[in-house]
Design an enzyme around this catalytic site. Structure first.
Site, short mmCIF file in Angstrom:
data_model
loop_
_atom_site.label_atom_id
_atom_site.label_comp_id
_atom_site.label_asym_id
_atom_site.label_seq_id
_atom_site.Cartn_x
_atom_site.Cartn_y
_atom_site.Cartn_z
CB ILE A 31 117.91 9.34 75.77
CG1 ILE A 31 117.58 7.95 75.19
CG2 ILE A 31 119.44 9.51 75.89
CD1 ILE A 31 118.15 7.66 73.81
CB THR A 71 110.65 17.71 65.60
OG1 THR A 71 109.26 17.91 65.85
CG2 THR A 71 111.40 17.68 66.91
CE1 TYR A 94 112.82 9.77 65.27
CE2 TYR A 94 113.70 7.59 64.80
CZ TYR A 94 113.61 8.69 65.61
OH TYR A 94 114.35 8.72 66.78
#
Ligand code: UDP
Length: 319
Positions: free
Chosen positions: A13, A95, A148
């Site tokens: 993206i 992250t 996630y």
């Protein structure tokens, strides 16, 4: 000239967002751990307004100084692909956490922050279409897939608190199955998988029985959506679904691609336990309501599924 920071800007993206920001006349600083070479999605962009910082968002001192010097911040860095998440759940969480912690520590009320969240945060919620205000149901932590979703949801909580407590203008987009050119094949996403199998003339691999459904959004529409909410102060402090409402089963998608590329292709049904590592759990149906973003900004998707497939096919064939 305004200075925009994009984390993970060399990703799928990001590689569509960055040229748009540059085209709008901004200076763009990208921090991404992908090396700067021919394989990098941004390598062809030879703009004096682009600064590429090859580093990890977990390098907190560096990230802090980049955040301090930015007028707007787009947080896109993430571990992508269900398989990669299952193989590295701790890295997946770190992250997200490292980026958001630094934003919470140093971002000011003059800096707009866009956070790329995900439809995964709806987890096993079965109400359809999915609206931004629904209660959420997740799988058990023993299943690594949920790392996630949980890390993205934690980031949403932290950033919305930052908006409430310190008035940092935060905007959140939850992406639903974004597809398009430069989507890395190794993520294992269904459209790149099916198209590359079709071009090789090998059977399309349908996981499970193919009755699971998704809706797909072209990446340029997704980038338009990001810019639409970032350009509208009414959207500050809100969460928006970014996707399309055109639900299709994976079996119907496979048949569509077969018809488009090569009607003689086979379809191969693969049980989930053979297709995915342990820790995988399927989400059977996932379709967003995009009423909220439509009402706030007037955004709607321009490309339908047939157009998306045609663009992706051309990109894969290199034409
Ligand atoms: N899928 C499939 N064959 C493939 C890749 C994926 O049948 O080769 C299925 C997968 O099980 C899921 C859907 O396609 O039901 C979308 O998968 P993807 O990984 O693209 O996205 P997500 O599961 O995150 O929505």
């Amino acid at each position: 000239m305004a200075k925009y920071l994009v984390t993970g800007g060399a990703g799928f993206i990001g590689s569509h967002l960055v040229p748009r920001l540059l085209g709008d006349g901004h200076k763009v600083v990208v921090i991404d751990k992908v090396p700067w070479n021919e394989a990098n999605n941004l390598f062809g962009l030879s703009s004096p307004s682009l600064e590429y910082v090859e580093n990890s968002v977990s390098n907190t001192d560096l990230l802090k100084s980049l955040v301090e010097n930015a007028d707007q911040i787009y947080l896109l860095a993430a571990t992508l692909g269900v398989r990669r998440v299952i193989e590295n759940p701790i890295g997946t969480v770190i992250t997200q956490f490292d980026q958001v912690r630094e934003i919470c520590a140093v971002a000011k009320s003059s800096q707009k922050v866009f956070y790329a969240s995900t439809s995964e945060v709806y987890g096993k919620t079965t109400v359809l279409p999915l609206t931004e205000d629904l209660p959420l149901v997740f799988g058990e932590p023993a299943k690594a897939r949920w790392a996630y979703a949980c890390s993205k949801l934690m980031a949403e909580y932290m950033l919305l608190s930052l908006f409430r407590d310190k008035k940092v203008p935060v905007l959140i987009g939850r992406f639903f199955n974004v597809v398009g050119p430069r989507q890395n094949q190794s993520y294992g996403a269904v459209i790149p998988n099916f198209l590359s199998q079709a071009l090789k003339g090998i059977p399309l691999t349908i996981y499970g029985d193919g009755t699971q459904t998704r809706s797909f959004c072209h990446v340029t529409d997704a980038v338009d959506a990001i810019l639409a909410i970032m350009g509208n102060d009414k959207c500050i402090g809100h969460v928006f679904n970014i996707g399309t409402e055109d639900e299709i089963s994976i079996l119907a998608l496979a048949r569509k691609i077969k018809k488009l590329v090569n009607p003689s292709l086979g379809l191969r049904f693969v049980p989930y336990e053979d297709a995915m590592p342990k820790g995988f759990e399927e989400i059977l149906h996932r379709v967003p309501s995009v009423n909220k973003i439509r009402q706030y900004t007037g955004w709607s998707n321009k490309l339908d599924l047939d157009e998306i497939l045609s663009v992706c096919l051309k990109a894969l064939k290199g034409v």
